[in-house]
Design a protein around this motif. Structure first.
Motif, mmCIF file in Angstrom:
data_model
loop_
_atom_site.group_PDB
_atom_site.id
_atom_site.type_symbol
_atom_site.label_atom_id
_atom_site.label_comp_id
_atom_site.label_asym_id
_atom_site.label_seq_id
_atom_site.Cartn_x
_atom_site.Cartn_y
_atom_site.Cartn_z
ATOM 1 N N GLY A 1 -6.050 7.789 -11.088
ATOM 2 C CA GLY A 1 -4.612 8.024 -11.201
ATOM 3 C C GLY A 1 -3.981 8.060 -9.828
ATOM 4 O O GLY A 1 -4.504 7.464 -8.883
ATOM 5 N N GLY A 2 -2.881 8.783 -9.706
ATOM 6 C CA GLY A 2 -2.215 8.869 -8.419
ATOM 7 C C GLY A 2 -0.879 9.567 -8.507
ATOM 8 O O GLY A 2 -0.517 10.150 -9.532
ATOM 9 N N LYS A 3 -0.137 9.470 -7.406
ATOM 10 C CA LYS A 3 1.138 10.174 -7.277
ATOM 11 C C LYS A 3 2.233 9.482 -8.081
ATOM 12 O O LYS A 3 2.289 8.260 -8.170
ATOM 13 C CB LYS A 3 1.570 10.225 -5.813
ATOM 14 N N ILE A 4 3.128 10.313 -8.604
ATOM 15 C CA ILE A 4 4.316 9.816 -9.280
ATOM 16 C C ILE A 4 5.356 9.499 -8.206
ATOM 17 O O ILE A 4 5.679 10.337 -7.374
ATOM 18 C CB ILE A 4 4.869 10.861 -10.272
ATOM 19 N N GLU A 5 5.861 8.280 -8.227
ATOM 20 C CA GLU A 5 6.881 7.854 -7.271
ATOM 21 C C GLU A 5 8.270 8.222 -7.807
ATOM 22 O O GLU A 5 8.460 8.350 -9.022
ATOM 23 C CB GLU A 5 6.788 6.342 -7.038
ATOM 24 N N PRO A 6 9.252 8.379 -6.904
ATOM 25 C CA PRO A 6 10.622 8.689 -7.362
ATOM 26 C C PRO A 6 11.112 7.659 -8.371
ATOM 27 O O PRO A 6 10.916 6.454 -8.198
ATOM 28 C CB PRO A 6 11.451 8.627 -6.070
ATOM 29 N N GLY A 7 11.713 8.158 -9.452
ATOM 30 C CA GLY A 7 12.256 7.286 -10.479
ATOM 31 C C GLY A 7 11.268 6.881 -11.560
ATOM 32 O O GLY A 7 11.651 6.223 -12.528
ATOM 33 N N GLU A 8 9.997 7.256 -11.422
ATOM 34 C CA GLU A 8 8.979 6.916 -12.425
ATOM 35 C C GLU A 8 8.760 8.073 -13.386
ATOM 36 O O GLU A 8 8.813 9.233 -12.988
ATOM 37 C CB GLU A 8 7.625 6.662 -11.755
ATOM 38 N N THR A 9 8.457 7.730 -14.622
ATOM 39 C CA THR A 9 7.945 8.740 -15.538
ATOM 40 C C THR A 9 6.448 8.905 -15.240
ATOM 41 O O THR A 9 5.829 8.003 -14.632
ATOM 42 C CB THR A 9 8.116 8.314 -17.008
ATOM 43 N N PRO A 10 5.845 9.995 -15.665
ATOM 44 C CA PRO A 10 4.391 10.133 -15.473
ATOM 45 C C PRO A 10 3.615 8.969 -16.098
ATOM 46 O O PRO A 10 2.658 8.466 -15.509
ATOM 47 C CB PRO A 10 4.059 11.458 -16.160
ATOM 48 N N GLN A 11 4.053 8.523 -17.262
ATOM 49 C CA GLN A 11 3.368 7.430 -17.947
ATOM 50 C C GLN A 11 3.480 6.126 -17.145
ATOM 51 O O GLN A 11 2.509 5.381 -17.027
ATOM 52 C CB GLN A 11 3.938 7.247 -19.353
ATOM 53 N N GLN A 12 4.664 5.845 -16.612
ATOM 54 C CA GLN A 12 4.847 4.640 -15.793
ATOM 55 C C GLN A 12 3.986 4.703 -14.543
ATOM 56 O O GLN A 12 3.365 3.708 -14.150
ATOM 57 C CB GLN A 12 6.317 4.482 -15.397
ATOM 58 N N ALA A 13 3.926 5.876 -13.908
ATOM 59 C CA ALA A 13 3.124 6.036 -12.692
ATOM 60 C C ALA A 13 1.653 5.788 -12.989
ATOM 61 O O ALA A 13 0.958 5.105 -12.222
ATOM 62 C CB ALA A 13 3.324 7.432 -12.104
ATOM 63 N N LEU A 14 1.171 6.326 -14.083
ATOM 64 C CA LEU A 14 -0.241 6.170 -14.424
ATOM 65 C C LEU A 14 -0.564 4.708 -14.719
ATOM 66 O O LEU A 14 -1.575 4.182 -14.235
ATOM 67 C CB LEU A 14 -0.573 7.056 -15.623
ATOM 68 N N HIS A 15 0.283 4.052 -15.450
ATOM 69 C CA HIS A 15 0.075 2.631 -15.748
ATOM 70 C C HIS A 15 0.039 1.826 -14.451
ATOM 71 O O HIS A 15 -0.859 1.007 -14.231
ATOM 72 C CB HIS A 15 1.176 2.138 -16.687
ATOM 73 N N ARG A 16 0.998 2.067 -13.552
ATOM 74 C CA ARG A 16 1.071 1.348 -12.270
ATOM 75 C C ARG A 16 -0.152 1.621 -11.410
ATOM 76 O O ARG A 16 -0.762 0.705 -10.857
ATOM 77 C CB ARG A 16 2.344 1.760 -11.504
ATOM 78 N N GLU A 17 -0.531 2.880 -11.275
ATOM 79 C CA GLU A 17 -1.668 3.248 -10.423
ATOM 80 C C GLU A 17 -2.958 2.576 -10.883
ATOM 81 O O GLU A 17 -3.738 2.096 -10.062
ATOM 82 C CB GLU A 17 -1.855 4.769 -10.388
ATOM 83 N N LEU A 18 -3.210 2.542 -12.193
ATOM 84 C CA LEU A 18 -4.446 1.937 -12.669
ATOM 85 C C LEU A 18 -4.442 0.418 -12.507
ATOM 86 O O LEU A 18 -5.489 -0.174 -12.237
ATOM 87 C CB LEU A 18 -4.745 2.357 -14.105
ATOM 88 N N LEU A 19 -3.283 -0.194 -12.616
ATOM 89 C CA LEU A 19 -3.199 -1.629 -12.334
ATOM 90 C C LEU A 19 -3.481 -1.889 -10.855
ATOM 91 O O LEU A 19 -4.232 -2.802 -10.509
ATOM 92 C CB LEU A 19 -1.827 -2.185 -12.715
ATOM 93 N N GLU A 20 -2.887 -1.074 -9.964
ATOM 94 C CA GLU A 20 -3.062 -1.270 -8.525
ATOM 95 C C GLU A 20 -4.493 -0.985 -8.075
ATOM 96 O O GLU A 20 -5.080 -1.751 -7.324
ATOM 97 C CB GLU A 20 -2.116 -0.351 -7.735
ATOM 98 N N GLU A 21 -5.042 0.145 -8.511
ATOM 99 C CA GLU A 21 -6.348 0.591 -8.019
ATOM 100 C C GLU A 21 -7.523 -0.078 -8.714
ATOM 101 O O GLU A 21 -8.601 -0.181 -8.135
ATOM 102 C CB GLU A 21 -6.494 2.114 -8.188
#
Length: 132
Positions: free
Chosen positions: A42-62
């Protein structure tokens, strides 16, 4: 006068496939108290993201892993020596066990009852204690 302690809002994916949960081992980090310990990805929630959006983004990136973020399992706030995190763990489903390991040193899949056998980062260990 000391500056205020940094507080991070972080999300973690609890990915279960065929009854086993994905556990990721960190490599060397800037802090000895998190280096080489286990965590949920997982990772940090960026400004403007929901927790769900952050988690989806982090797993795609990492990990290049496209997950479906499901329900919230547990949330903990933990004070590390240099910062505080509020960590929210979400149950996630993945279409496959295959992913790229871009940021971690190792991984394993364990049944729920064996999760406590690993040496977890403190906040993740506290999450495991709260899982239903």
């Amino acid at each position: 006068m000391t500056s205020p302690r940094k507080h991070y809002h972080v999300v973690a994916a609890v990915i279960e496939v065929d009854g086993k949960v994905l556990c990721m081992q960190r490599g060397t980090t800037r802090y000895s108290y998190t280096s080489h310990l286990w965590e949920f990805p997982g990772g940090k929630i960026e400004p403007g993201e929901t927790p769900q959006q952050a988690l989806h983004r982090e797993l795609l990136e990492e990990m290049d892993l496209d997950v479906e973020v499901r329900e919230l399992l547990a949330t903990v706030t933990h004070d590390y020596p240099d910062f505080t995190i509020t960590l929210a763990a979400y149950r996630c489903t993945a279409p496959t066990r295959h992913f790229l390991m871009r940021e971690h040193a190792a991984f394993c899949w364990l049944p729920w009852n064996e999760l406590p056998s690993l040496d977890w980062c403190a906040a993740d260990a506290r999450l495991i204690e709260q899982f239903p």
